[in-house]
Design an enzyme around this catalytic site. Structure first.
Site, PDB file in Angstrom:
ATOM      1  N   SER A  63      33.705  90.267  13.669  1.00 20.26           N
ATOM      2  CA  SER A  63      33.294  88.959  13.552  1.00 20.26           C
ATOM      3  C   SER A  63      33.242  88.363  12.291  1.00 20.26           C
ATOM      4  CB  SER A  63      32.312  88.869  14.754  1.00 20.26           C
ATOM      5  OG  SER A  63      30.956  89.604  14.493  1.00 20.26           O
ATOM      6  N   HIS A  64      32.152  89.095  11.604  1.00 21.33           N
ATOM      7  CA  HIS A  64      31.704  88.751  10.445  1.00 21.33           C
ATOM      8  C   HIS A  64      32.223  89.646   9.107  1.00 21.33           C
ATOM      9  CE1 HIS A  64      29.095  86.626  13.048  1.00 21.33           C
ATOM     10  NE2 HIS A  64      28.624  85.712  12.331  1.00 21.33           N
ATOM     11  N   ASN A  65      32.635  89.017   8.023  1.00 20.94           N
ATOM     12  CA  ASN A  65      32.896  89.834   7.086  1.00 20.94           C
ATOM     13  C   ASN A  65      32.793  88.979   5.585  1.00 20.94           C
ATOM     14  OD1 ASN A  65      34.067  91.668   5.218  1.00 20.94           O
ATOM     15  ND2 ASN A  65      36.208  91.359   5.916  1.00 20.94           N
TER      16      ASN A  65
ATOM     17  N   THR B 180      30.611  93.049  10.552  1.00 20.17           N
ATOM     18  CA  THR B 180      30.273  93.667  11.740  1.00 20.17           C
ATOM     19  C   THR B 180      31.557  93.940  12.439  1.00 20.17           C
ATOM     20  OG1 THR B 180      30.071  91.394  12.646  1.00 20.17           O
ATOM     21  CG2 THR B 180      28.034  92.445  11.788  1.00 20.17           C
TER      22      THR B 180
END
Length: 342
Positions: free
Chosen positions: A95-97, A109
């Site tokens: 979802s987040h990078n 994540t």
């Protein structure tokens, strides 16, 4: 360019970050609270989306409560970080990078479904191997002190009361619930009766859908139905993942203290390993880098902490909510097990 927000825009952003009511006409209720018409309200929200201040308005489902296994992961990338990031992004549970200012420079994540054939540890191991990553850390959450991005323009030192956790009702997901979650997690239509749009796609009544979504809230499957922002366009130019190396017996004290500040949107105790010695993580947002660093310095001095780091994000490679119960998870696992590589 940072947008200059009107008082009405600030009020609407505050409302939408707190969460929209899951009722037949949510925007009518929200607009009445600030004394404007529903059509004016929707015009403002549409404008905020066009300006790329509001990114998305949708449910924030709780990954763990839905049965998914998840973790923060840090990679030490020594070659082409953009190429590695692209491969990491191919996993539907990322979802987040972000690229961050540390030798462990790629932070993401990742979540895997409850019936994953690989599991989280093996998934991360395969991603690392495919990208020649020799050092990485899986940093699982051991304790949650705060989660909830509700940005406030009144400075880093403004505090808020931490809401007590409400008792949750026990509820077991059925196949019907998975269909509802798959549809409802899309960006909400900006119309008078947005939930009617979802109900039509699902072939169920709007009343039944509202009953289900409110049930997910009570069961803790959904944290809230809310907006996420493009932080920098909303005026928050600085965000730092601040990590603290404190003794075990002092982690709770600092965790709860950090969580009491509005500028801190996330705060966790995480696992450590031979590569990573900082157990306490806090995500801090401020309008300037100087403001953020002063906030961290003040906390460190108050608590007598010498060992801490502020890791700034330099590149956002991915930021989006996970599409739970998507077939893409299983397709990715087949792909990687069949030799898919960078």
């Amino acid at each position: 360019m940072i947008a200059t927000l009107s008082d009405i825009e600030k009020k609407i952003i505050s409302q939408l970050q707190e969460g929209i009511p899951i009722v037949e006409k949510p925007f009518e209720k929200l607009s009445s609270e600030i004394g404007i018409s529903q059509s004016e309200y929707l015009d403002v929200v549409n404008n905020l989306k066009e300006q790329k201040i509001i990114r998305q308005i949708s449910p924030i489902y709780d990954t763990k409560s839905l049965g998914y296994d998840s973790s923060l992961v840090a990679f030490k990338v020594e070659d082409d970080i953009e190429k590695v990031a692209q491969f990491v992004n191919s996993h539907p549970g990322v979802s987040h990078n972000y690229e961050r200012t540390h030798e462990f420079n790629l932070w993401f994540t990742i979540a895997v479904p409850p019936d994953s054939s690989l599991g989280l540890e093996k998934t991360v191991q395969l991603i690392a191997e495919k990208n020649n990553i020799k050092q990485y850390a899986i940093l699982r959450t051991e304790k949650l002190y705060k989660i909830g991005v509700k940005l406030d323009t009144e400075g880093t030192k403004k505090k808020e009361k931490i809401k007590k956790t409400q008792p949750k009702i026990d509820y077991q997901l059925q196949e019907e619930d998975k269909d509802i979650i798959k549809i409802s997690q899309e960006d909400i239509p900006l119309v008078e009766n947005p939930f009617e749009e979802y109900a039509k796609q699902l072939g169920i009544s709007q009343d039944y859908l509202l009953e289900k979504l409110n049930l997910y809230l009570k069961a803790g499957l959904m944290r809230r139905f809310a907006a996420i922002l493009y932080h920098k366009k909303a005026g928050f130019k600085a965000n730092g993942m601040t990590v603290w190396n404190v003794p075990e017996e002092k982690i709770d004290k600092l965790g709860y203290k950090l969580a009491s500040y509005k500028a801190v949107t996330h705060c966790y105790k995480r696992t450590t390993n031979k590569y990573w010695k900082y157990p306490l993580f806090s995500m801090i947002h401020a309008q300037t880098k100087e403001e953020l660093e002063q906030f961290v310095k003040d906390i460190a001095e108050e608590e007598g902490i010498k060992d801490y780091l502020i890791l700034y994000s330099t590149t956002e490679f991915k930021k989006r909510r996970i599409k739970y119960f998507s077939d893409e998870f299983y397709k990715w696992e087949v792909y990687i097990q069949n030799g898919g590589n960078n």
